[in-house]
Design a protein around this motif. Sequence first.
Motif, PDB file in Angstrom:
ATOM      1  N   SER A   1      45.415   2.243 -25.099  1.00 47.97           N
ATOM      2  CA  SER A   1      43.969   1.437 -25.394  1.00 47.97           C
ATOM      3  C   SER A   1      43.967   0.532 -24.397  1.00 47.97           C
ATOM      4  O   SER A   1      42.487   0.646 -23.814  1.00 47.97           O
ATOM      5  N   ILE A   2      44.804   0.023 -23.892  1.00 46.29           N
ATOM      6  CA  ILE A   2      44.639  -0.936 -22.728  1.00 46.29           C
ATOM      7  C   ILE A   2      44.134  -0.272 -21.439  1.00 46.29           C
ATOM      8  O   ILE A   2      43.367  -0.536 -20.795  1.00 46.29           O
ATOM      9  N   GLY A   3      45.048   0.841 -21.207  1.00 49.44           N
ATOM     10  CA  GLY A   3      44.817   1.484 -20.206  1.00 49.44           C
ATOM     11  C   GLY A   3      43.331   2.447 -20.029  1.00 49.44           C
ATOM     12  O   GLY A   3      42.707   2.365 -19.015  1.00 49.44           O
ATOM     13  N   LEU A   4      42.787   2.943 -21.209  1.00 47.69           N
ATOM     14  CA  LEU A   4      41.467   3.459 -21.410  1.00 47.69           C
ATOM     15  C   LEU A   4      40.562   2.289 -20.887  1.00 47.69           C
ATOM     16  O   LEU A   4      39.591   2.500 -20.476  1.00 47.69           O
ATOM     17  N   TYR A   5      40.692   1.234 -21.644  1.00 54.82           N
ATOM     18  CA  TYR A   5      39.805   0.089 -21.272  1.00 54.82           C
ATOM     19  C   TYR A   5      39.581  -0.283 -19.826  1.00 54.82           C
ATOM     20  O   TYR A   5      38.643  -0.344 -19.301  1.00 54.82           O
ATOM     21  N   PHE A   6      40.596  -0.156 -19.159  1.00 55.57           N
ATOM     22  CA  PHE A   6      40.699  -0.388 -17.432  1.00 55.57           C
ATOM     23  C   PHE A   6      39.811   0.751 -16.803  1.00 55.57           C
ATOM     24  O   PHE A   6      39.739   0.751 -15.718  1.00 55.57           O
ATOM     25  N   LEU A   7      40.016   1.814 -17.533  1.00 53.37           N
ATOM     26  CA  LEU A   7      39.047   3.158 -16.963  1.00 53.37           C
ATOM     27  C   LEU A   7      37.919   3.389 -17.383  1.00 53.37           C
ATOM     28  O   LEU A   7      37.234   4.321 -17.253  1.00 53.37           O
ATOM     29  N   ASP A   8      37.483   2.011 -18.120  1.00 58.34           N
ATOM     30  CA  ASP A   8      36.125   1.932 -18.623  1.00 58.34           C
ATOM     31  C   ASP A   8      35.748   3.275 -19.550  1.00 58.34           C
ATOM     32  O   ASP A   8      34.497   3.535 -19.791  1.00 58.34           O
ATOM     33  N   SER A   9      36.590   3.632 -20.440  1.00 57.63           N
ATOM     34  CA  SER A   9      36.299   4.219 -21.629  1.00 57.63           C
ATOM     35  C   SER A   9      36.322   3.513 -22.889  1.00 57.63           C
ATOM     36  O   SER A   9      37.250   3.289 -23.479  1.00 57.63           O
ATOM     37  N   LEU A  10      35.241   2.907 -23.181  1.00 53.80           N
ATOM     38  CA  LEU A  10      35.421   2.210 -24.295  1.00 53.80           C
ATOM     39  C   LEU A  10      35.513   2.941 -25.769  1.00 53.80           C
ATOM     40  O   LEU A  10      36.168   2.535 -26.703  1.00 53.80           O
ATOM     41  N   SER A  11      34.769   4.081 -25.616  1.00 59.99           N
ATOM     42  CA  SER A  11      35.123   5.000 -26.835  1.00 59.99           C
ATOM     43  C   SER A  11      36.767   5.356 -27.041  1.00 59.99           C
ATOM     44  O   SER A  11      37.081   5.157 -28.088  1.00 59.99           O
ATOM     45  N   GLY A  12      37.408   5.500 -25.926  1.00 60.37           N
ATOM     46  CA  GLY A  12      38.869   5.937 -25.983  1.00 60.37           C
ATOM     47  C   GLY A  12      39.504   4.674 -26.528  1.00 60.37           C
ATOM     48  O   GLY A  12      40.609   4.545 -27.335  1.00 60.37           O
ATOM     49  N   SER A  13      39.293   3.527 -25.866  1.00 60.56           N
ATOM     50  CA  SER A  13      39.910   2.311 -26.183  1.00 60.56           C
ATOM     51  C   SER A  13      39.693   1.726 -27.622  1.00 60.56           C
ATOM     52  O   SER A  13      40.703   1.563 -28.106  1.00 60.56           O
ATOM     53  N   TYR A  14      38.398   1.937 -27.890  1.00 54.93           N
ATOM     54  CA  TYR A  14      38.420   1.567 -29.285  1.00 54.93           C
ATOM     55  C   TYR A  14      38.818   2.164 -30.370  1.00 54.93           C
ATOM     56  O   TYR A  14      39.448   1.955 -31.498  1.00 54.93           O
ATOM     57  N   ILE A  15      38.888   3.703 -30.047  1.00 52.44           N
ATOM     58  CA  ILE A  15      39.197   4.474 -31.010  1.00 52.44           C
ATOM     59  C   ILE A  15      40.880   4.375 -31.335  1.00 52.44           C
ATOM     60  O   ILE A  15      41.452   4.393 -32.113  1.00 52.44           O
ATOM     61  N   PHE A  16      41.410   4.338 -30.029  1.00 54.60           N
ATOM     62  CA  PHE A  16      42.982   4.264 -29.851  1.00 54.60           C
ATOM     63  C   PHE A  16      43.443   2.678 -30.803  1.00 54.60           C
ATOM     64  O   PHE A  16      44.514   2.701 -31.351  1.00 54.60           O
ATOM     65  N   ILE A  17      42.492   1.804 -30.653  1.00 57.64           N
ATOM     66  CA  ILE A  17      42.774   0.618 -31.344  1.00 57.64           C
ATOM     67  C   ILE A  17      42.764   0.939 -32.917  1.00 57.64           C
ATOM     68  O   ILE A  17      43.799   0.621 -33.777  1.00 57.64           O
ATOM     69  N   ALA A  18      41.870   1.626 -33.401  1.00 57.09           N
ATOM     70  CA  ALA A  18      41.850   2.172 -35.069  1.00 57.09           C
ATOM     71  C   ALA A  18      43.070   3.178 -35.032  1.00 57.09           C
ATOM     72  O   ALA A  18      43.380   3.204 -36.148  1.00 57.09           O
ATOM     73  N   VAL A  19      43.314   3.984 -34.091  1.00 57.86           N
ATOM     74  CA  VAL A  19      44.593   5.063 -34.448  1.00 57.86           C
ATOM     75  C   VAL A  19      45.755   4.127 -34.449  1.00 57.86           C
ATOM     76  O   VAL A  19      46.516   4.588 -35.386  1.00 57.86           O
ATOM     77  N   PHE A  20      45.841   3.123 -33.987  1.00 57.65           N
ATOM     78  CA  PHE A  20      47.084   2.170 -34.113  1.00 57.65           C
ATOM     79  C   PHE A  20      47.333   1.860 -35.510  1.00 57.65           C
ATOM     80  O   PHE A  20      48.336   2.169 -36.118  1.00 57.65           O
ATOM     81  N   PHE A  21      46.185   1.257 -36.207  1.00 55.91           N
ATOM     82  CA  PHE A  21      46.102   0.936 -37.655  1.00 55.91           C
ATOM     83  C   PHE A  21      46.205   2.125 -38.566  1.00 55.91           C
ATOM     84  O   PHE A  21      46.727   2.239 -39.653  1.00 55.91           O
ATOM     85  N   MET A  22      45.598   3.412 -38.194  1.00 59.81           N
ATOM     86  CA  MET A  22      45.648   4.364 -39.035  1.00 59.81           C
ATOM     87  C   MET A  22      47.149   4.954 -39.174  1.00 59.81           C
ATOM     88  O   MET A  22      47.586   5.233 -40.175  1.00 59.81           O
ATOM     89  N   LEU A  23      48.001   4.706 -37.993  1.00 63.70           N
ATOM     90  CA  LEU A  23      49.259   5.233 -37.960  1.00 63.70           C
ATOM     91  C   LEU A  23      50.019   4.336 -38.969  1.00 63.70           C
ATOM     92  O   LEU A  23      51.010   4.918 -39.621  1.00 63.70           O
TER      93      LEU A  23
END
Length: 149
Positions: free
Chosen positions: A19-41
């Motif tokens: 999520s942090i890496g995707l944020y720095f790659l300017d992929s907000l979709s990926g960053s936010y989705i992987f935050i949600a995936v964290f909780f989903m796991l």
Amino acid sequence: MKRKKTMLLLDLLAKIFTSIGLYFLDSLSGSYIFIAVFFMLIVANIKERLDKRWLAGYIFFQSIYLIILWQTYVGISSLLVFTTVSVTLFCIWWLPPQKMRVIGGLNCFTYLAYQISIRNWAGLLELFVIASNFFAYLKYRKKQSPDKI
């Protein structure tokens, strides 16, 4: 059981760093989705321990993914990451391990396309995940009877 907890912890740490890496790659979709995936796991782990299907949880996380897609949509990269996590959610929520390995391995190609679409060339490491899913499938196929695959 201890091995499962260790694997979950490593997976959760990987989602944080992803999520942090995707944020720095300017992929907000990926960053936010992987935050949600964290909780989903975390929820999926609890669901698995309780041995429940829990349709409401599936609908909840799929809805979160749709909201994130709608709020952060920028093009094909948003669609690719959404597709990847939606398929992953389906696999984790509904499929037995062997089918999860097959679909998960195929889903890795979508995630690889997403990584390339955001120009994250380290995403080529996904080829190792594809190989891992393939070899795990072969390994466990030999241990299970055909009716359990």
